[in-house]
Structures are given as structure tokens and as C-alpha cells.
Scaffold this motif. Structure first.
Motif, PDB file in Angstrom:
ATOM      1  N   THR A  13     -58.213  10.875  21.945  1.00 52.03           N
ATOM      2  CA  THR A  13     -58.942  12.100  21.870  1.00 52.03           C
ATOM      3  C   THR A  13     -58.212  13.132  21.121  1.00 52.03           C
ATOM      4  N   GLN A  14     -57.039  13.457  21.373  1.00 51.66           N
ATOM      5  CA  GLN A  14     -56.333  14.350  20.614  1.00 51.66           C
ATOM      6  C   GLN A  14     -56.159  14.204  19.188  1.00 51.66           C
ATOM      7  N   LEU A  15     -55.963  12.959  18.949  1.00 53.78           N
ATOM      8  CA  LEU A  15     -55.869  12.259  17.664  1.00 53.78           C
ATOM      9  C   LEU A  15     -57.169  12.700  16.764  1.00 53.78           C
ATOM     10  N   VAL A  16     -58.364  12.119  17.408  1.00 54.49           N
ATOM     11  CA  VAL A  16     -59.384  12.127  16.944  1.00 54.49           C
ATOM     12  C   VAL A  16     -59.662  13.764  16.517  1.00 54.49           C
ATOM     13  N   LEU A  17     -59.879  14.427  17.661  1.00 50.23           N
ATOM     14  CA  LEU A  17     -60.241  16.023  17.575  1.00 50.23           C
ATOM     15  C   LEU A  17     -59.136  16.752  16.635  1.00 50.23           C
ATOM     16  N   GLY A  18     -57.869  16.249  16.308  1.00 45.34           N
ATOM     17  CA  GLY A  18     -57.149  16.797  15.116  1.00 45.34           C
ATOM     18  C   GLY A  18     -57.657  16.519  13.847  1.00 45.34           C
ATOM     19  N   ALA A  19     -57.933  15.301  13.613  1.00 48.56           N
ATOM     20  CA  ALA A  19     -58.467  14.870  12.386  1.00 48.56           C
ATOM     21  C   ALA A  19     -59.856  15.510  11.991  1.00 48.56           C
ATOM     22  N   ILE A  59     -59.601  28.954  11.643  1.00 48.04           N
ATOM     23  CA  ILE A  59     -59.529  28.770  13.039  1.00 48.04           C
ATOM     24  C   ILE A  59     -59.542  27.104  13.428  1.00 48.04           C
ATOM     25  N   LEU A  60     -60.528  26.559  12.797  1.00 47.88           N
ATOM     26  CA  LEU A  60     -60.774  24.860  13.084  1.00 47.88           C
ATOM     27  C   LEU A  60     -59.355  24.247  12.487  1.00 47.88           C
ATOM     28  N   THR A  61     -59.085  24.772  11.308  1.00 48.46           N
ATOM     29  CA  THR A  61     -57.982  24.318  10.423  1.00 48.46           C
ATOM     30  C   THR A  61     -56.567  24.262  11.536  1.00 48.46           C
ATOM     31  N   VAL A  62     -56.571  25.487  11.751  1.00 46.75           N
ATOM     32  CA  VAL A  62     -54.943  25.746  12.603  1.00 46.75           C
ATOM     33  C   VAL A  62     -55.166  24.737  13.946  1.00 46.75           C
ATOM     34  N   VAL A  63     -56.292  24.892  14.658  1.00 46.98           N
ATOM     35  CA  VAL A  63     -56.539  24.215  15.896  1.00 46.98           C
ATOM     36  C   VAL A  63     -56.315  22.905  15.712  1.00 46.98           C
ATOM     37  N   GLY A  64     -56.877  22.136  14.747  1.00 45.09           N
ATOM     38  CA  GLY A  64     -56.940  20.668  14.425  1.00 45.09           C
ATOM     39  C   GLY A  64     -55.604  20.417  13.848  1.00 45.09           C
ATOM     40  N   ALA A  65     -55.068  21.002  13.210  1.00 42.08           N
ATOM     41  CA  ALA A  65     -53.457  20.700  12.721  1.00 42.08           C
ATOM     42  C   ALA A  65     -52.589  20.728  13.803  1.00 42.08           C
ATOM     43  N   ARG A  66     -52.694  21.774  14.873  1.00 42.60           N
ATOM     44  CA  ARG A  66     -51.999  21.607  15.911  1.00 42.60           C
ATOM     45  C   ARG A  66     -52.194  20.233  16.751  1.00 42.60           C
ATOM     46  N   LEU A  68     -53.067  17.473  15.701  1.00 46.61           N
ATOM     47  CA  LEU A  68     -52.715  16.346  14.952  1.00 46.61           C
ATOM     48  C   LEU A  68     -51.262  16.130  14.761  1.00 46.61           C
ATOM     49  N   VAL A  69     -50.605  17.334  14.363  1.00 50.46           N
ATOM     50  CA  VAL A  69     -49.427  17.324  14.500  1.00 50.46           C
ATOM     51  C   VAL A  69     -48.439  16.936  15.764  1.00 50.46           C
ATOM     52  N   ARG A  70     -48.914  17.475  16.748  1.00 55.73           N
ATOM     53  CA  ARG A  70     -48.639  17.140  18.260  1.00 55.73           C
ATOM     54  C   ARG A  70     -48.850  15.550  18.550  1.00 55.73           C
ATOM     55  N   GLU A  71     -49.993  15.129  18.148  1.00 52.69           N
ATOM     56  CA  GLU A  71     -50.016  13.644  18.381  1.00 52.69           C
ATOM     57  C   GLU A  71     -49.558  12.589  17.591  1.00 52.69           C
ATOM     58  N   LEU A  72     -48.966  13.041  16.444  1.00 53.32           N
ATOM     59  CA  LEU A  72     -48.567  12.469  15.388  1.00 53.32           C
ATOM     60  C   LEU A  72     -47.217  12.359  15.540  1.00 53.32           C
ATOM     61  N   GLY A  73     -46.657  13.400  15.870  1.00 54.84           N
ATOM     62  CA  GLY A  73     -45.103  13.598  16.351  1.00 54.84           C
ATOM     63  C   GLY A  73     -44.792  12.901  17.673  1.00 54.84           C
ATOM     64  N   ALA A  74     -45.663  12.659  18.704  1.00 53.87           N
ATOM     65  CA  ALA A  74     -45.693  11.802  19.879  1.00 53.87           C
ATOM     66  C   ALA A  74     -45.664  10.484  19.569  1.00 53.87           C
ATOM     67  N   ARG A  75     -46.557   9.856  18.698  1.00 53.21           N
ATOM     68  CA  ARG A  75     -46.672   8.639  18.120  1.00 53.21           C
ATOM     69  C   ARG A  75     -45.157   8.370  17.481  1.00 53.21           C
ATOM     70  N   TRP A  76     -44.809   9.175  16.506  1.00 53.50           N
ATOM     71  CA  TRP A  76     -43.351   8.955  15.743  1.00 53.50           C
ATOM     72  C   TRP A  76     -42.277   8.687  16.856  1.00 53.50           C
TER      73      TRP A  76
END
Length: 156
Positions: A13-19, A59-66, A68-76
Motif C-alpha cells: 500500500t505504501q509503495l502504490v500510494l507513493g507512486a 503537497i501530493l508530490t512531497v507526500v507521495g515522494a516520502r 515512495l522513498v521510504r518504501e524503496l529504501g526498505a526494499r533496498w
């Protein structure tokens, strides 16, 4: 035989919401900028939708990027992190709920890596229905530690 770990719906969900949020925010920003640049002199009052669209896009870009970055970092980190053991020191609920099944907790850990002295970190942990049995102060859990920054720790 080791079975694969099922996907975590909260992390998905975090990944999809971020994207989605990042894409939608970028689209709104582009639409607002296009409106501002191309139609500024052609409207009788100057501004039309820019005062709404541009801040919403930002606002949507900043929240989504947050997200996305958090989830991609966790996957890495799950893929490239160093294996370690951590003792659970404390668990504090943040009040955040994801997918009505998982809660975000702030977890204090004492990380034990081979050949290094133990050190304390505090991380945000997305707790599923069965993680409550794992996260009891005094118990040990498997974690992944970033090879670049040992303070960046995630559940294994």
C-alpha cells in the motif's frame, strides 16, 4: 524447504500510494504551470486555477515522494542489508494504522553485529497481526543493517 515470505499488504500500500501521489502531484504541478505560463495574459483576471492546483500538486508530490522513498529504501535494505540480531528495548504505538490491520510502532532496539559493540537505535516498524508476539521487550529479532549507515535498521 523454505517457503517465500508472503507480500506485506501494508508495504505494498505504501509503495502504490507513493507512486500514485507522486504521479498525480507531478501532473497537477505541470497543469498548474502550463496554465500559469500559457494562459496568464489571455484571461481577464489573470489567475484562474493556479492558486489551487499548484499547492495541491506540491503537497501530493512531497507526500507521495516520502512514501515512495521510504518504501524503496526498505526494499533496498531488505535485499542489500547486513544480517544482525537486535534486542527489543521498548515498543511505543504511534497511532498510525495502515490497511486497517497493521499499526506503525516506534521500536527501540539494541543491535548486535558480529565484531562490533552493541548500539541502540529507534525505528518505525509496520506491525502486522502476528508481530505483537515478536516485539516483546527482552526478545531478540532478526534485522537488516545498512552497509552505508549502521543507524539505518529494518526488520528482516
Amino acid at each position: 524447504m523454505d517457503l517465500p515470505t508472503p507480500p506485506n499488504p501494508g508495504r505494498t500500500t505504501q509503495l502504490v500510494l507513493g507512486a500514485v501521489f507522486t504521479g498525480l502531484g507531478a501532473l497537477l504541478l505541470l497543469a498548474g504551470l502550463a496554465q500559469l505560463l500559457f494562459f496568464w495574459n489571455r484571461t481577464p483576471r489573470g489567475l484562474t486555477i493556479e492558486p489551487i492546483v499548484l499547492p495541491m500538486g506540491l503537497i501530493l508530490t512531497v507526500v507521495g515522494a516520502r512514501f515512495l522513498v521510504r518504501e524503496l529504501g526498505a526494499r533496498w535494505l531488505a535485499k542489500n542489508g547486513l544480517d544482525a540480531q537486535a534486542e527489543v528495548l521498548r515498543v511505543d504505538h504511534t497511532g498510525e494504522v495502515v490497511d486497517r490491520q497493521q499499526v506503525v510502532c516506534k521500536v527501540g532496539l539494541r543491535v548486535h553485529m558480529p565484531g562490533q559493540p552493541p548500539y541502540d537505535v529507534s525505528i518505525r516498524w509496520l506491525m502486522g497481526p502476528y508481530d505483537g508476539l515478536r516485539l516483546i521487550p527482552g526478545k531478540y529479532v532478526n534485522v537488516k543493517v545498512s552497509p552505508k549507515d549502521r543507524m539505518h535498521v529494518a526488520p528482516a
